[in-house]
Design an enzyme around this catalytic site. Structure first.
Site, PDB file in Angstrom:
ATOM      1  N   ALA A  99      -9.190  18.146  -5.028  1.00 21.42           N
ATOM      2  CA  ALA A  99      -9.650  18.186  -6.428  1.00 21.42           C
ATOM      3  C   ALA A  99      -8.475  18.567  -7.319  1.00 21.42           C
ATOM      4  O   ALA A  99      -7.543  19.242  -6.898  1.00 21.42           O
ATOM      5  CB  ALA A  99     -10.771  19.202  -6.560  1.00 21.42           C
ATOM      6  N   PHE A 125       0.833  -1.200   0.000  1.00 24.47           N
ATOM      7  CA  PHE A 125       0.000   0.000   0.000  1.00 24.47           C
ATOM      8  C   PHE A 125       0.873   1.257   0.000  1.00 24.47           C
ATOM      9  O   PHE A 125       0.455   2.310   0.474  1.00 24.47           O
ATOM     10  CB  PHE A 125      -0.934  -0.011   1.225  1.00 24.47           C
ATOM     11  N   PHE A 143      -7.277  12.354   0.328  1.00 21.97           N
ATOM     12  CA  PHE A 143      -7.757  12.045  -1.026  1.00 21.97           C
ATOM     13  C   PHE A 143      -9.038  12.788  -1.382  1.00 21.97           C
ATOM     14  O   PHE A 143      -9.902  12.291  -2.075  1.00 21.97           O
ATOM     15  CB  PHE A 143      -7.882  10.521  -1.229  1.00 21.97           C
ATOM     16  N   CYS A 175      -0.680   3.096 -10.706  1.00 21.18           N
ATOM     17  CA  CYS A 175      -1.573   2.222  -9.915  1.00 21.18           C
ATOM     18  C   CYS A 175      -3.054   2.501 -10.120  1.00 21.18           C
ATOM     19  O   CYS A 175      -3.794   1.615 -10.541  1.00 21.18           O
ATOM     20  CB  CYS A 175      -1.224   2.347  -8.444  1.00 21.18           C
ATOM     21  N   LYS A 223       2.811  13.031  -9.838  1.00 22.62           N
ATOM     22  CA  LYS A 223       2.622  13.744  -8.574  1.00 22.62           C
ATOM     23  C   LYS A 223       4.009  14.183  -8.111  1.00 22.62           C
ATOM     24  O   LYS A 223       5.019  13.700  -8.654  1.00 22.62           O
ATOM     25  CB  LYS A 223       1.923  12.872  -7.535  1.00 22.62           C
ATOM     26  N   GLU A 254       4.097   6.322  -3.845  1.00 20.53           N
ATOM     27  CA  GLU A 254       5.338   6.871  -4.376  1.00 20.53           C
ATOM     28  C   GLU A 254       5.566   8.232  -3.735  1.00 20.53           C
ATOM     29  O   GLU A 254       4.629   8.982  -3.503  1.00 20.53           O
ATOM     30  CB  GLU A 254       5.268   7.015  -5.899  1.00 20.53           C
ATOM     31  N   GLY A 279      -3.352  10.078 -11.753  1.00 22.99           N
ATOM     32  CA  GLY A 279      -2.522   9.354 -12.718  1.00 22.99           C
ATOM     33  C   GLY A 279      -1.687   8.338 -11.975  1.00 22.99           C
ATOM     34  O   GLY A 279      -2.043   7.905 -10.883  1.00 22.99           O
ATOM     35  N   ARG A 298       4.403   7.549 -15.472  1.00 24.65           N
ATOM     36  CA  ARG A 298       3.416   6.614 -16.006  1.00 24.65           C
ATOM     37  C   ARG A 298       2.001   7.159 -15.812  1.00 24.65           C
ATOM     38  O   ARG A 298       1.661   7.610 -14.718  1.00 24.65           O
ATOM     39  CB  ARG A 298       3.577   5.239 -15.338  1.00 24.65           C
ATOM     40  N   ASN A 350      -7.503   0.739  -3.666  1.00 23.72           N
ATOM     41  CA  ASN A 350      -7.135   1.698  -4.710  1.00 23.72           C
ATOM     42  C   ASN A 350      -8.369   2.227  -5.442  1.00 23.72           C
ATOM     43  O   ASN A 350      -8.464   3.416  -5.753  1.00 23.72           O
ATOM     44  CB  ASN A 350      -6.159   1.068  -5.701  1.00 23.72           C
TER      45      ASN A 350
END
Ligand code: UGA
Length: 440
Positions: free
Chosen positions: A246, A144, A243, A254, A314, A147, A251, A321, A202
């Site tokens: 906005a 979990f 989370f 995952c 991020k 990155e 992206g 990716r 996820n």
């Protein structure tokens, strides 16, 4: 068995390296195998091929305990618990590509002394299908990690999930024992549930993001400010503050992959997962709305110079990716715009994926002469720019689309910028400009 059980790690990618380095830090001998000889050579020299805060230090500090090799036999003679950390990229159908996992299973062969500890994200049912070939020696242990904070996340997990065929599975117990030093809650469960916990977690987080993005879009129409809305919602413990930022869409390697894998998995079993279909669609549209925001101020984008600040999906990573920047760069180029991009860590990796976009050496270079800037990734250095001074002077037109609500919109507006955020109506911003003008 020695006090600290030696472990094997298959795949020295991002998950594998973090796992290897963190277990070494916890005192385990770690035998890490990758099939790419150059990568193994580099790691033996102490060169870490990815940027992840704290990882290079950890590798350096634990060089004695970290053994890198291309040889599976070497790993198997050094350890019995083998953490499978190979990637499972999406196929064209949206299913996960399990070919790398299949080769690990083949290489392990009949050995009953070894267990595959599955860290790679796999479809629910993968363990069951492997069980047809290996009766024992399989533990699901999804990761979990995020990155950018993976080392911290490994050392301070919210929970550790360990799925085994039955509660008394010896390999399952040994995996649990590895994590005891971390004092995290352990969820001991069956293999299929462990696999589902990963995908569902996820998918839920992605749903939260698409939900707040839709609230943002409606807020723009109705005059609310999504940052305020998220703050007020998040304080309800049942909702939580995380989370709910906005932005221009999620992206990374995952969320896009796992949401579509779960949707696909449900579909393959005959269930139409409506909610996830909407989550994906909202995310795609969110990226495209940025183009509309630019057109609102610039009209046609043909020949316009657009600066994209940030390429990584991020901050604090060089991973590109499924990065929103790539979609934006392509869309802008197809609208006829000239695109320049800057990222403190990731631009080099993305060069080939950016079409004819010009990669600049600094944010200021990208902004010089630009008709508009789009903030794509919230790297701290973008907030430090002298927006009211040097940036304003250098840009051809003072237009900023802040895709992460990261910049000081009041300051920029007061300095004469036209700022488009996410989920904040421009009326509110010009109202705040009046407030600033009245108080100054
Ligand atoms: C994600 C999960 O958060 C991890 O728990 C999981 O282990 C990992 O996937 C994985 O499956 O390997 P990661 O992809 O590193 O981690 O990135 P996140 O921090 O989750 O961000 C994903 C995307 O969502 C980014 O593009 C980010 O900008 C976006 N995001 C995140 C938002 O738009 N809003 C938010 O409030 C949070």
């Amino acid at each position: 068995m020695p006090d600290r059980e030696p472990i094997g790690v298959i795949g020295a990618g991002w998950v594998g390296l973090v796992t290897a380095a963190c277990f070494a830090e916890l005192g385990h001998e770690v035998h890490c195998r990758d099939i790419v000889p150059e990568k193994v050579e580099a790691l033996r020299r102490g060169d870490v091929p990815i940027f992840e805060p704290g990882l290079a230090d950890l590798v350096e500090r634990n060089r004695e305990r970290l053994h890198f090799t291309t040889d599976m036999g070497e790993v198997m003679s050094g350890a019995e618990l083998l953490f499978c950390c190979v990637d499972t990229p999406p196929t064209y159908s949206g299913d996960a590509d399990l070919s790398r996992i299949e080769s690990v299973v083949r290489e392990l062969g009949e050995s009953h002394d070894h267990a595959i500890v599955m860290k790679s994200t796999v479809p629910v049912g993968t363990g069951r299908s492997i069980r047809r070939r290996r009766e024992t020696g399989y533990v699901a242990n999804p990761e979990f990690l995020q990155e950018g904070s993976a080392v911290h996340d490994f050392m301070h997990p919210d929970r550790v999930v360990v799925g085994s065929w039955d509660d008394s599975d010896e390999f399952g117990d040994r995996v649990v024992a590895l994590y005891e030093a971390l004092e995290a809650p352990i969820v001991r469960t069956d293999v299929a549930s462990a696999e589902m916990i990963k995908l569902a977690s996820n998918a839920f987080l992605a749903t939260k993001i698409s939900f707040i993005n839709e609230i943002a879009n409606v807020s723009e129409e109705l005059g609310a400010d999504v940052t305020e809305v998220a703050r007020g919602m998040g304080l309800d413990e049942r909702i939580g503050t995380q989370f709910l930022r906005a932005g221009i869409g999620y992206g990374g390697s995952c969320f896009p992959k796992d949401v579509s894998a779960l949707k696909q998995l449900a579909g393959n079993s005959g269930y139409h997962f409506q909610l996830l279909t909407a989550v994906i669609e909202v995310n795609e549209l969110q990226k495209r709305r940025t183009i509309g925001k630019l057109q609102k101020h610039l009209g046609s984008l043909v020949g316009k110079e657009i600066a994209l600040l940030g390429v990584a999906f991020k901050p604090n990573t060089d991973d590109v990716r499924e990065a929103t920047s790539l979609v934006l760069a392509a869309r802008l180029q197809s609208e006829g715009a000239h695109v320049r991009v800057y990222d403190p860590k990731a631009a080099g990796r993305a060069r080939e994926l950016l079409g004819s976009a010009q990669v600049t050496a600094s944010a200021l270079d990208a902004l010089t002469g630009a008709d508009a800037a789009v903030l794509v990734t919230e790297w701290p250095e973008f907030r430090e720019l002298d927006w009211a001074g040097e940036v304003k002077e250098r840009m051809a037109q003072p237009i900023v689309v802040d895709g992460r609500n990261f910049l000081d919109a009041e300051l920029l507006t007061a300095a004469g910028f036209r700022v488009e955020g996410i989920g904040r109506s421009s009326e509110r911003l010009s109202g705040s400009q009046e407030r600033v003008a009245r108080t100054s």
